[in-house]
Design an enzyme around this catalytic site. Structure first.
Site, short mmCIF file in Angstrom:
data_model
loop_
_atom_site.label_atom_id
_atom_site.label_comp_id
_atom_site.label_asym_id
_atom_site.label_seq_id
_atom_site.Cartn_x
_atom_site.Cartn_y
_atom_site.Cartn_z
N CYS A 115 0.82 -1.22 0.00
CA CYS A 115 0.00 0.00 0.00
C CYS A 115 0.85 1.27 0.00
CB CYS A 115 -0.92 0.01 1.21
SG CYS A 115 -1.97 -1.44 1.27
N HIS A 262 -3.97 6.96 1.14
CA HIS A 262 -4.15 5.63 0.55
C HIS A 262 -5.56 5.17 0.92
CE1 HIS A 262 -4.20 1.44 -0.05
NE2 HIS A 262 -4.07 1.14 1.23
N ASN A 292 -10.06 -0.95 -2.19
CA ASN A 292 -8.65 -0.70 -1.88
C ASN A 292 -7.80 -1.28 -3.02
OD1 ASN A 292 -6.02 -0.83 -0.91
ND2 ASN A 292 -6.61 -1.51 1.15
O1 UT7 Z 1 -4.53 -1.23 2.81
C1 UT7 Z 1 -3.75 -1.77 3.81
C2 UT7 Z 1 -4.22 -1.37 5.13
N1 UT7 Z 1 -5.46 -2.02 5.42
C3 UT7 Z 1 -6.23 -1.52 6.37
O2 UT7 Z 1 -5.90 -0.50 6.92
C4 UT7 Z 1 -7.48 -2.29 6.73
C5 UT7 Z 1 -7.72 -2.17 8.20
N2 UT7 Z 1 -8.83 -2.99 8.70
C6 UT7 Z 1 -10.10 -2.81 8.32
O3 UT7 Z 1 -10.41 -2.00 7.48
C7 UT7 Z 1 -11.18 -3.61 9.04
O4 UT7 Z 1 -10.58 -4.33 10.10
C8 UT7 Z 1 -11.95 -4.58 8.13
C9 UT7 Z 1 -12.86 -3.79 7.21
C10 UT7 Z 1 -10.99 -5.42 7.31
C11 UT7 Z 1 -12.80 -5.55 8.94
O5 UT7 Z 1 -13.67 -4.82 9.78
P1 UT7 Z 1 -13.79 -5.18 11.32
O6 UT7 Z 1 -14.77 -4.27 11.89
O7 UT7 Z 1 -12.40 -5.13 11.89
O8 UT7 Z 1 -14.37 -6.64 11.29
P2 UT7 Z 1 -13.78 -8.00 11.89
O9 UT7 Z 1 -12.70 -8.53 11.00
O10 UT7 Z 1 -13.46 -7.83 13.33
O11 UT7 Z 1 -15.02 -8.97 11.78
C12 UT7 Z 1 -16.22 -8.73 12.52
C13 UT7 Z 1 -17.28 -9.73 12.13
C14 UT7 Z 1 -16.79 -11.18 12.21
O12 UT7 Z 1 -17.88 -11.97 12.65
P3 UT7 Z 1 -17.98 -12.43 14.19
O13 UT7 Z 1 -16.74 -13.23 14.45
O14 UT7 Z 1 -18.04 -11.17 14.99
O15 UT7 Z 1 -19.24 -13.22 14.21
C15 UT7 Z 1 -16.47 -11.53 10.78
O16 UT7 Z 1 -16.62 -12.91 10.51
O17 UT7 Z 1 -17.67 -9.54 10.77
C16 UT7 Z 1 -17.55 -10.76 10.04
N3 UT7 Z 1 -17.17 -10.44 8.67
C17 UT7 Z 1 -18.06 -10.21 7.70
N4 UT7 Z 1 -19.39 -10.21 7.68
C18 UT7 Z 1 -20.01 -9.93 6.52
C19 UT7 Z 1 -15.92 -10.28 8.15
N5 UT7 Z 1 -15.99 -9.97 6.86
C20 UT7 Z 1 -17.31 -9.91 6.55
C21 UT7 Z 1 -18.00 -9.64 5.37
N6 UT7 Z 1 -19.34 -9.63 5.39
N7 UT7 Z 1 -17.36 -9.33 4.21
#
Ligand code: UT7
Length: 335
Positions: A115, A262, A292
């Site tokens: 990135c 970014h 992204n």
């Molecule tokens: O470009 C490089 C730098 N990248 C970044 O800076 C990205 C940084 N991180 C993020 O943007 C976020 O962490 C994400 C968007 C990737 C994820 O969001 P989050 O709020 O951190 O979600 P999470 O990974 O903690 O997941 C929460 C819940 C989980 O379910 P449970 O375990 O709480 O039941 C996941 O299984 O959301 C679920 N989940 C989804 N649900 C529906 C994960 N992906 C999805 C999805 N659709 N696509």
């Protein structure tokens, strides 16, 4: 010492639009979840039948940047190509662009900083310009994510975020002391390499080992991201590296005309916007439309911002990135 400035910008996006609702065909997710957590509404994914690759998209963006600069390919002295999704393991994308565009045997360098790749590449180009070695350098960021994502519910935490596309600039020697690239700032923290990574195939784990183990849970050939961990580091590092750029140039956040972050997550950009007291007009975001696109995200956003008249001569423009490595970087321009 010479000064460098961006004389041309261009971008290329595959035609195929993949809306959040289209992802439901192969995974359990929802438009609501994706928009709420990331701000993404749709992304571009290469149509496999199109034959488009990371290099061909990069070459198209580059052609547009060269034309925008009012130059021809004969004027380009060097190519720097940033990507995490090269067409092949080796060689890199820079030499492919040299060939596709039919350029003379100029040097071509690949940058592997994910990135932050485009800002790192800009910084490298700036050093070549400053010393007088080159006059016009093509700096490209291009990514084909869709070719390597896990398109199932298991991969949804990563797959919904990433999109394909390319952006490019021509960085040129400038005689105008009052404008151009003021400074770049580069950082890394390899202790967190595994938190956002693609482990194989690599010399650490080659194809025959994966085949031999035949472990259905070995998905080391798909990208892994510890989302929350990355998010927490991103907001801190983005802020630090923007502050560093301002401080080195004796400027403050009130001097910023346009921030091009970014496009990692709209929530990260909004956090930074609030922290630096910027208005909606002072931050350029297009993650809603493209997701992204890692190394391509800043040059695509810059190219669009220039097309839309959002960057005017004399503006202070900040670019900042954070991602896998971890690496993070900023570049400050007087436009
Ligand atoms: O470009 C490089 C730098 N990248 C970044 O800076 C990205 C940084 N991180 C993020 O943007 C976020 O962490 C994400 C968007 C990737 C994820 O969001 P989050 O709020 O951190 O979600 P999470 O990974 O903690 O997941 C929460 C819940 C989980 O379910 P449970 O375990 O709480 O039941 C996941 O299984 O959301 C679920 N989940 C989804 N649900 C529906 C994960 N992906 C999805 C999805 N659709 N696509």
């Amino acid at each position: 010492m010479y000064k460098s400035r961006i004389t041309g910008c261009g971008h290329f996006l595959p035609e195929r639009i993949v809306k959040n609702s289209d992802l439901l065909e192969f995974m359990e997710t929802s438009d609501e979840w994706i928009q709420e957590r990331t701000g993404i509404e749709e992304r571009r994914w290469i149509d496999p039948a199109s034959g488009e690759t990371t290099s061909t998209m990069g070459a198209k963006a580059a052609e547009r940047a060269i034309a925008h600069a009012g130059l021809t390919k004969e004027d380009i002295d060097f190519i720097i190509f940033a990507t995490l999704s090269p067409d092949m393991y080796f060689p890199g994308g820079g030499v492919r662009v040299q060939d596709i565009l039919g350029m003379s045997t100029i040097g071509a360098l690949d940058v592997r900083n994910q990135c932050s790749g485009f800002v790192y590449a800009l910084s490298v180009a700036d050093q070549f310009i400053k010393t007088g070695m080159y006059k016009n350098i093509l700096v490209i960021g291009s990514e084909n994510h869709s070719g390597g994502l896990e398109k199932s519910t298991r991969g949804r935490g990563v797959t919904v975020i990433f999109g394909d596309g390319a952006g490019a600039v021509v960085l040129s020697r400038s005689d105008d002391e009052t404008r151009g690239l003021l400074s770049t700032h580069l950082h890394s923290e390899g202790a967190h390499a595994a938190q956002l990574s693609l482990l194989s195939p690599s010399t650490g784990r080659w194809v025959d080992e994966i085949m031999k183990d035949n472990d259905p849970d070995d998905i080391s050939y798909y990208p892994y991201m510890n989302g929350q961990f990355v998010f927490k580091h991103a907001v801190v590092r983005f802020s630090e590296v923007i502050n560093e750029a301002l401080a080195v140039n004796n400027l403050t956040s009130s001097d910023i005309d346009l921030l091009i972050p970014h496009q990692a997550n709209l929530r990260i950009a909004q956090f930074i916007q609030k922290k630096f007291g910027l208005t909606d007009d002072q931050v350029y975001n297009n993650i809603m439309r493209y997701g992204n696109t890692t190394a391509a995200s800043i040059p695509i956003a810059l190219s669009e911002a220039v097309d839309e008249g959002r960057v005017k001569q004399g503006d202070l423009v900040v670019m900042a990135a954070f991602g896998s490595g971890f690496t993070w970087a900023s570049a400050l321009f007087k436009w």
